[in-house]
Design an enzyme around this catalytic site. Structure first.
Site, PDB file in Angstrom:
ATOM      1  N   CYS A  97       0.800  -1.219   0.000  1.00  0.00           N
ATOM      2  CA  CYS A  97       0.000   0.000   0.000  1.00  0.00           C
ATOM      3  C   CYS A  97       0.842   1.282   0.000  1.00  0.00           C
ATOM      4  O   CYS A  97       1.401   1.641  -1.019  1.00  0.00           O
ATOM      5  CB  CYS A  97      -0.980  -0.042   1.182  1.00  0.00           C
ATOM      6  SG  CYS A  97      -2.365   1.084   0.998  1.00  0.00           S
ATOM      7  N   HIS A 199      -3.873  -5.912   1.809  1.00  0.00           N
ATOM      8  CA  HIS A 199      -3.710  -6.063   3.250  1.00  0.00           C
ATOM      9  C   HIS A 199      -4.363  -7.385   3.614  1.00  0.00           C
ATOM     10  O   HIS A 199      -4.687  -8.180   2.750  1.00  0.00           O
ATOM     11  CB  HIS A 199      -4.443  -4.946   4.000  1.00  0.00           C
ATOM     12  CG  HIS A 199      -3.849  -3.597   3.797  1.00  0.00           C
ATOM     13  ND1 HIS A 199      -2.693  -3.202   4.421  1.00  0.00           N
ATOM     14  CD2 HIS A 199      -4.258  -2.539   3.075  1.00  0.00           C
ATOM     15  CE1 HIS A 199      -2.421  -1.955   4.070  1.00  0.00           C
ATOM     16  NE2 HIS A 199      -3.344  -1.524   3.253  1.00  0.00           N
TER      17      HIS A 199
END
Lengths: 251, 429
Positions: A97, A199
């Site tokens: 990310c 994630h």
């Protein structure tokens, strides 16, 4: 092979670790330990020396809030050269990310502010200030030895990432948004660095990716082919199947 | 106008309760707010009711119930919004139920638990007498956004207050303590002072270990859990404010986190004007709110339900259970909207320290396998079984315990409601 060991460089565990990303370190550590591979964690926090990175066989960096990201950007200024070199030298790494966006050319915030990236990978990210892309995601990884698997994760990002012409995505999106919600690409692969929005954290439910990183790091370090001992991944695979089925994706 | 809305709303909540349509707790208020934007302020303009707002990640329900118990023991009349109905529509719904047909509430106090994003909204509408701000931990990032974002919004909202409002702030949470920055409201601080229950090192996943003023790393003289403690910035010298209360005589619930809730309730009631003796007497009569260390007897076996909805509440609950030598756990992780759809947070729980070989762990919920993995990748190897079907999981878990043992259930929010329905509704099993 006896006396194998791996040192993982964990970049900014406190600042870059908002979304349970330390689960990736835990997963790598346990999977090494179960195979009697000595696993050492080297914390690379604010003020670390660039040469400390050179002692690492594997790198990991997670995502963060905007403010934390600014602090990290400042700290990395004098380390860009070493960092780029390591990545070009094919030291494997996992960048999630915010860390992924960091390795690119720039991140343009919703208000137009441009935060320069490290420019190591030919990608850029812009936040159009529309809805965040949130939810479960399933992809097919674009790594030859892993293309029989489906990987799942949870994405939560405002930025839309565009890949440069010669950048290979980490995977093709089966369900979810991926890099930008448009071109069905997810993440990026450059040399042995894997960049992704997944994630979840990504490694526990996708143990093949964890093992890929361990194997690549060991092969790079010991300069020979490594075959990792088989582990019982029934629970891991069941967890993945539950999510894939929810998304209507066949495993 | 409001009279009509109240009558309509009362009818709606009556029927929705009867027919069990969505619990009926928020949509009468939702409709009232659509028809009259000023529904909430109109009612409070007419009423003499003093408002207490409670916000923060953990402890809202327990703190509210403590304040309510103390106030009621001291002959003040109180009403609340329903736990979990902590958006504007939930508050409006509670007014519909309590207001008379003239749109007036005849209670001394209204205690409203408010959601992180609702606090700024409600402060645009009403000026409460007291605002209790408990803590901010990572919780449901998919829904609430990041902590910095919440703090910014709260700061902007608190700026609009004057000295008619008293803020009751947690001095031990750096981000909360620093909310005194731009406001003209009066400020009082609660915290903890007992060095015996403190450590020196912040736990992993601690959120506010950086100075809220200059962003340097903070030093802690004492840490009670996560990032709560006696902090100081060596760069700009900002430090924990002086406490108006650091300990209470009575703590009705176990767990360090409940000491904070107790001290917050104590300070609020003291500020309202109740004396120490009467506050202690009130606290002695406190009974836990549902799902918050609530004891249930089921088929002759003892069960305690401890809501565990984010890493901090999970860690502290496990720590408390270990203190009580509890060995049998049923962990239920759901990922419905009230729980947060992102369950990454389970990897920030300190399983490595808190779950040992001797534990019996049963896991259930929509994310049972994710939690199973979290335990599998922990340091120890407890007796582990994963059963997504909740009724079966409860039976399995109960089978493992002897009559003198307690089964500790750690559910996320929606799982807590499900498990209570099964255990108290006697519907299944």
């Amino acid at each position: 092979m006896i006396d194998r060991n791996l040192t993982i460089g964990w970049l900014y565990p406190e600042l870059m670790g908002t979304y349970g990303d330390r689960g990736n370190i835990i997963t790598l550590r346990r999977r090494c330990k179960w195979r009697n591979i000595d696993f050492r964690t080297k914390v690379l926090d604010i003020g670390f020396e660039p040469k400390e990175m050179l002692e690492c066989d594997l790198l990991f960096m997670g995502g963060a809030q905007d403010r934390q990201q600014k602090i990290v950007a400042e700290d990395l200024k004098d380390k860009v050269g070493t960092f780029s070199q390591i990545i070009r030298d094919e030291i494997p790494g996992l960048y999630i990310c915010g860390a992924y966006q960091f390795l690119g050319k720039y991140y343009k915030e919703a208000d137009g502010t441009v935060i320069p990236g490290l420019g190591i990978i030919d990608i850029y990210t812009e936040n159009p200030n529309t809805d965040r892309m949130i939810g479960d995601i399933a992809i097919i990884p674009r790594i030859d030895t892993l293309s029989d698997f489906i990987f799942v994760g949870f994405e939560n990002h405002g930025g839309r990432t565009t890949l440069g012409k010669n950048v290979k995505p980490f995977g093709n999106v089966l369900s979810g948004f991926g890099n930008n919600g448009n071109d069905k690409t997810e993440g990026a692969i450059y040399k042995n660095s894997i960049c992704t929005y997944l994630h979840g954290p990504v490694l526990p439910k996708n143990p093949e990716l964890a093992d890929y990183l361990i194997k690549t790091a060991l092969e790079k370090k010991y300069k020979k082919t490594v075959n990792l001992e088989h582990l019982d991944d029934t629970l891991e695979k069941t967890a993945r199947t539950v999510i894939a089925q929810r998304l209507g994706v066949k495993v | 106008m409001n009279s009509l809305l109240i009558i309509l709303g009362k009818i709606l909540s009556f029927f929705s309760k009867k027919t069990n349509l969505g619990g009926g707790s928020t949509w009468p208020g939702h409709i009232a707010l659509i028809i009259n934007n000023n529904f909430i302020q109109n009612i409070f303009e007419k009423s003499q009711t003093e408002i207490i707002l409670i916000a923060g990640t953990n402890g809202k329900t327990t703190t509210s119930k403590m304040i309510r118990t103390i106030l009621e023991r001291n002959n003040r009349t109180v009403f609340q919004n329903k736990s979990g109905a902590n958006l504007l529509n939930g508050i409006a719904s509670s007014l519909i139920i309590k207001a008379n047909f003239y749109g007036k509430v005849k209670k001394d106090f209204a205690i409203f638990e408010v959601d992180e994003n609702t606090l700024p909204l409600i402060l645009k509408i009403i000026k409460p007498g007291y605002i209790v701000l408990l803590n901010l931990f990572r919780d449901q990032l998919d829904r609430y956004g990041e902590i910095d974002y919440i703090v910014q919004n709260w700061n902007t909202a608190l700026k609009t207050l004057d000295a008619k409002t008293t803020l009751i702030l947690n001095a031990d949470d750096p981000a909360i303590a620093f909310l005194n920055k731009d406001t003209k409201a009066k400020v009082k601080y609660f915290g903890l002072n007992d060095v015996r229950v403190s450590t020196r090192k912040p736990q992993y996943s601690a959120d506010s270990v950086f100075c809220p003023n200059c962003h340097s790393k903070l030093n802690f003289r004492m840490i009670f859990f996560s990032h709560l403690g006696d902090w100081k910035c060596s760069n700009c010298n900002l430090k924990r404010p002086r406490l108006d209360i650091g300990s209470s005589k009575t703590y009705p619930l176990s767990g360090i986190y409940n000491r904070y809730n107790t001290n917050a309730a104590f300070l609020t009631c003291k500020t309202i004007g109740i004396d120490n003796k009467n506050i202690n007497e009130g606290l002695a009569h406190f009974k836990p709110a549902f799902g918050r260390q609530e004891l249930i007897n089921f088929n002759g076996k003892k069960i305690q339900i401890c809501l565990a909805k984010n890493p901090t509440s999970f860690n502290e609950t496990l720590r408390t259970i270990n203190h009580l030598h509890g060995k049998n756990l049923l962990i239920i992780i759901n990922d419905h909207i009230p729980d947060g759809t992102d369950v990454s947070w389970i990897w920030d729980i300190n399983i490595e320290k808190q779950i040992k070989d001797e534990h019996n762990v049963t896991i259930s919920g929509t994310r049972a396998y994710d939690m199973g993995l979290r335990i599998k990748y922990g340091k120890f190897s407890p007796n582990l079984s994963v059963e997504p079907d909740l009724s079966k999981a409860i039976l399995n878990a109960l089978e493992k315990i002897s009559p003198d043992e307690t089964l500790y259930i750690l559910p996320t929010y929606s799982a807590m409601l499900e498990v209570r329905k099964i255990l108290t509704g006697r519907e299944i099993l």
